[in-house]
Write a protein that holds these residues in place. Structure first.
Motif, mmCIF file in Angstrom:
data_model
loop_
_atom_site.group_PDB
_atom_site.id
_atom_site.type_symbol
_atom_site.label_atom_id
_atom_site.label_comp_id
_atom_site.label_asym_id
_atom_site.label_seq_id
_atom_site.Cartn_x
_atom_site.Cartn_y
_atom_site.Cartn_z
ATOM 1 N N GLU A 52 0.858 -1.191 0.000
ATOM 2 C CA GLU A 52 0.000 0.000 0.000
ATOM 3 C C GLU A 52 0.889 1.235 0.000
ATOM 4 O O GLU A 52 0.550 2.271 -0.537
ATOM 5 C CB GLU A 52 -0.921 0.036 1.238
ATOM 6 C CG GLU A 52 -2.041 -0.989 1.234
ATOM 7 C CD GLU A 52 -1.602 -2.330 1.813
ATOM 8 O OE1 GLU A 52 -0.380 -2.556 1.981
ATOM 9 O OE2 GLU A 52 -2.487 -3.169 2.078
ATOM 10 N N VAL A 53 2.015 1.094 0.666
ATOM 11 C CA VAL A 53 3.066 2.103 0.547
ATOM 12 C C VAL A 53 4.323 1.342 0.131
ATOM 13 O O VAL A 53 4.625 0.275 0.656
ATOM 14 C CB VAL A 53 3.244 2.937 1.854
ATOM 15 C CG1 VAL A 53 3.352 2.056 3.074
ATOM 16 C CG2 VAL A 53 4.479 3.832 1.757
ATOM 17 N N ARG A 86 6.395 5.850 -1.857
ATOM 18 C CA ARG A 86 5.177 6.305 -2.531
ATOM 19 C C ARG A 86 4.010 5.550 -1.883
ATOM 20 O O ARG A 86 4.003 4.314 -1.874
ATOM 21 C CB ARG A 86 5.223 6.020 -4.029
ATOM 22 C CG ARG A 86 3.953 6.525 -4.751
ATOM 23 C CD ARG A 86 3.933 6.204 -6.238
ATOM 24 N NE ARG A 86 5.043 6.817 -6.946
ATOM 25 C CZ ARG A 86 5.942 6.137 -7.675
ATOM 26 N NH1 ARG A 86 5.841 4.836 -7.781
ATOM 27 N NH2 ARG A 86 6.896 6.765 -8.294
ATOM 28 N N ALA A 87 3.063 6.317 -1.336
ATOM 29 C CA ALA A 87 1.899 5.690 -0.693
ATOM 30 C C ALA A 87 0.718 5.772 -1.646
ATOM 31 O O ALA A 87 0.364 6.841 -2.116
ATOM 32 C CB ALA A 87 1.579 6.405 0.614
ATOM 33 N N HIS A 88 0.161 4.626 -1.960
ATOM 34 C CA HIS A 88 -0.967 4.589 -2.905
ATOM 35 C C HIS A 88 -2.277 4.925 -2.211
ATOM 36 O O HIS A 88 -3.282 5.176 -2.849
ATOM 37 C CB HIS A 88 -1.041 3.214 -3.572
ATOM 38 C CG HIS A 88 0.238 2.863 -4.265
ATOM 39 N ND1 HIS A 88 0.655 3.487 -5.414
ATOM 40 C CD2 HIS A 88 1.225 1.990 -3.929
ATOM 41 C CE1 HIS A 88 1.834 2.997 -5.767
ATOM 42 N NE2 HIS A 88 2.197 2.099 -4.886
ATOM 43 N N GLN A 89 -2.262 4.880 -0.922
ATOM 44 C CA GLN A 89 -3.400 5.338 -0.134
ATOM 45 C C GLN A 89 -2.838 5.915 1.154
ATOM 46 O O GLN A 89 -1.659 5.761 1.438
ATOM 47 C CB GLN A 89 -4.346 4.165 0.159
ATOM 48 C CG GLN A 89 -3.692 3.111 1.044
ATOM 49 C CD GLN A 89 -4.531 1.854 1.143
ATOM 50 O OE1 GLN A 89 -4.734 1.139 0.168
ATOM 51 N NE2 GLN A 89 -5.039 1.591 2.336
ATOM 52 N N SER A 90 -3.668 6.577 1.892
ATOM 53 C CA SER A 90 -3.175 7.179 3.120
ATOM 54 C C SER A 90 -2.962 6.084 4.173
ATOM 55 O O SER A 90 -3.839 5.249 4.413
ATOM 56 C CB SER A 90 -4.218 8.210 3.565
ATOM 57 O OG SER A 90 -3.947 8.583 4.857
ATOM 58 N N ASP A 140 -1.754 5.292 8.107
ATOM 59 C CA ASP A 140 -1.517 5.895 9.420
ATOM 60 C C ASP A 140 -0.393 5.190 10.163
ATOM 61 O O ASP A 140 -0.283 3.958 10.107
ATOM 62 C CB ASP A 140 -2.794 5.821 10.270
ATOM 63 C CG ASP A 140 -3.853 6.787 9.757
ATOM 64 O OD1 ASP A 140 -3.461 7.745 9.047
ATOM 65 O OD2 ASP A 140 -5.050 6.561 10.032
ATOM 66 N N THR A 151 0.938 10.185 9.455
ATOM 67 C CA THR A 151 0.347 9.563 8.283
ATOM 68 C C THR A 151 1.228 9.822 7.069
ATOM 69 O O THR A 151 1.961 10.809 7.026
ATOM 70 C CB THR A 151 -1.087 10.111 8.052
ATOM 71 O OG1 THR A 151 -1.607 9.565 6.846
ATOM 72 C CG2 THR A 151 -1.117 11.618 7.946
ATOM 73 N N SER A 195 1.031 9.913 2.709
ATOM 74 C CA SER A 195 0.234 9.756 1.487
ATOM 75 C C SER A 195 1.049 10.396 0.369
ATOM 76 O O SER A 195 1.819 11.320 0.608
ATOM 77 C CB SER A 195 -1.114 10.449 1.629
ATOM 78 O OG SER A 195 -0.917 11.812 1.914
ATOM 79 N N GLY A 196 0.945 9.842 -0.847
ATOM 80 C CA GLY A 196 1.742 10.363 -1.945
ATOM 81 C C GLY A 196 3.215 10.017 -1.753
ATOM 82 O O GLY A 196 3.549 8.978 -1.189
#
Ligand SMILES: Nc1ncnc2c1ncn2[C@@H]1O[C@H](COP(=O)(O)OP(=O)(O)O)[C@@H](O)[C@H]1O
Ligand SMILES: [Mg+2]
Length: 418
Positions: free
Chosen positions: A278-279, A310-314, A316, A346, A348-349
């Motif tokens: 996910e990341v 690179r995180a494809h979703q947020s 935590d 967190t 993201s991105g």
């Protein structure tokens, strides 16, 4: 060279060694198997190349200075020393050496293999300008210093390289020269003898003698020499305080090592990769404290690892971790952001997490590196790159010799119990 010029003029009167525009050329002969036809057609012509081992070398050394010469193999160090010792003649340029010179050049140079150690002491002593009587007076001291009592009546052809060296050094220092030229002796011989040699060199130094020391042992150059010259392909690349010249030279060697190691190394993904991604870790870069990427470091240097993600979703509370292994598998360390109380709320991105070591305690060797991103419990891997990266620690001569790491420490001599 500006620095040189000013040195040469300001210290002209007290210069013990003064070298002006020295050039030295060698002929390298190629052995070619000529056919009979070729010989008849062209005659048996010598086939050779000319090589300039020294190009316009100028410097001067004031009385009492210990000057180091560093440079890679073939850069002309030994040639320069042989010229100062009057074993070779320069093709161009001039030089003066004031005072009695004693030289310890390449291993065994000046020894006659069929003669015994005793006979060689007499032979060498007289070459260095001692009378028979002077040699007789110093004979015991020479033998004692060389630690060759048991072998002194054996022909030197049966000596080991360490024994040659001990005899050579003992004779060279026994003549009490004004100028001592030493080529690469600190690299050979056992540790105890090396220490004895450097003690002797310090003793000469303290007595105001002038010394020129060629050495691969950069730490020796740093600690024994006042100034140093860096020779590169026969030219003086730098002359300055020994410490500075050694650093300049090391930087250059490092750069070359890196280029060599870097080629094709970039995408060399060893190791294994696991995780739900996910990341993701998109890149791992080793840098110095200035942010310059490199794969080679030295003990005590700053070390920064950038873990780009690179995180494809947020996500935590991710935990970023690294691990360092020595090439034999020893797990050296394995810290993470949670242990070091960096709470990442967190991600993201895209972004980057840095692992910063102000002073790397690792001793020379090759190391494997892992980087990973886990959940807060450190149970679920998002992306774990296990031993996928390598970096190297190169020897600087300044680090400890034994073990894996250099632990910051201090020594105290406590005479009475505290
Ligand atoms: N007697 C010789 N004949 C031909 N080439 C030589 C000779 N001595 C040295 N060279 C060449 O001159 C260059 C400088 O050598 P040297 O002074 O021994 O370098 P260093 O001591 O820095 O390793 C090298 O390329 C070496 O091959
Ligand atoms: Mg040499």
């Amino acid at each position: 060279m500006k620095v040189l010029d000013s040195l040469a003029t300001s210290k002209k009167t007290s210069s013990v060694i003064d070298v002006q525009g020295v050039w030295k050329k060698f002929r390298i002969y190629h052995e070619r198997n000529q056919s009979l036809k070729e010989i008849i057609l062209r005659g048996k012509r010598a086939d050779y190349e000319e090589l300039w081992a020294l190009k316009d070398v100028s410097f001067s050394i004031p009385q009492g200075m210990t000057l180091g010469i560093v440079g890679e193999n073939g850069s002309g160090k030994s040639t320069l020393l042989k010229i100062l010792a009057r074993i070779l003649k320069p093709n161009k340029g001039s030089f003066v050496v004031n005072g009695k010179v004693s030289a310890l050049l390449e291993l065994g140079a000046g020894f006659h293999p069929e003669l015994t150690g005793r006979e060689n002491i007499y032979l060498n002593g007289s070459i260095l300008g001692l009378s028979q009587r002077e040699i007789r007076d110093r004979f015991d001291e020479i033998v004692e210093f060389s630690e060759l009592e048991r072998f002194i009546d054996t022909p030197v052809k049966s000596y080991s390289s360490g024994m040659y060296l001990r005899l050579g050094f003992a004779v060279a220092v026994s003549v009490d020269p004004d100028v001592l030229l030493i080529d690469e002796i600190l690299a050979v011989g056992d540790e105890a003898f090396q220490r004895k040699c450097s003690d002797k060199i310090f003793d000469f130094k303290n007595r105001g003698k002038t010394i020129v020391l060629v050495s691969h042992g950069l730490e020796a150059v740093r600690s024994i020499c006042d100034e140093a010259i860096w020779l590169h392909e026969g030219e003086i690349q730098a002359r300055d305080e020994a410490r500075k010249v050694v650093d300049l030279y090391l930087n250059k060697v490092n750069e070359e090592e890196q280029q060599r190691a870097g080629r094709g190394g970039e995408e060399q993904h060893l190791g294994t990769r696991v995780g739900s991604r996910e990341v993701e870790i998109t890149k791992v870069a080793f840098c110095d404290l200035d942010g310059k990427e490199r794969d080679c470091f030295q003990t005590g240097q700053g070390f920064v690892v950038r873990i780009y993600y690179r995180a494809h979703q947020s996500i935590d509370k991710p935990v970023f971790g690294v691990a360092i292994y020595r090439s034999d598998g020893t797990h050296v360390t394995g810290p993470n952001t949670r242990l070091h109380r960096l709470e990442i709320e967190t991600v993201s991105g895209e972004g980057c997490v840095e692992y910063v070591v102000d002073s790397l305690p690792l001793l020379p060797g090759t190391y494997l590196f892992s980087a990973a991103i886990y959940d807060y419990a450190c149970l679920h891997p998002y992306d774990h790159h296990e031993k996928m990266y390598t970096f190297r620690i190169l020897p600087s001569g300044e680090e400890e010799f034994y073990g894996v790491v250099q632990i910051p420490c201090a020594w105290r001599h406590v005479k009475e119990k505290p």
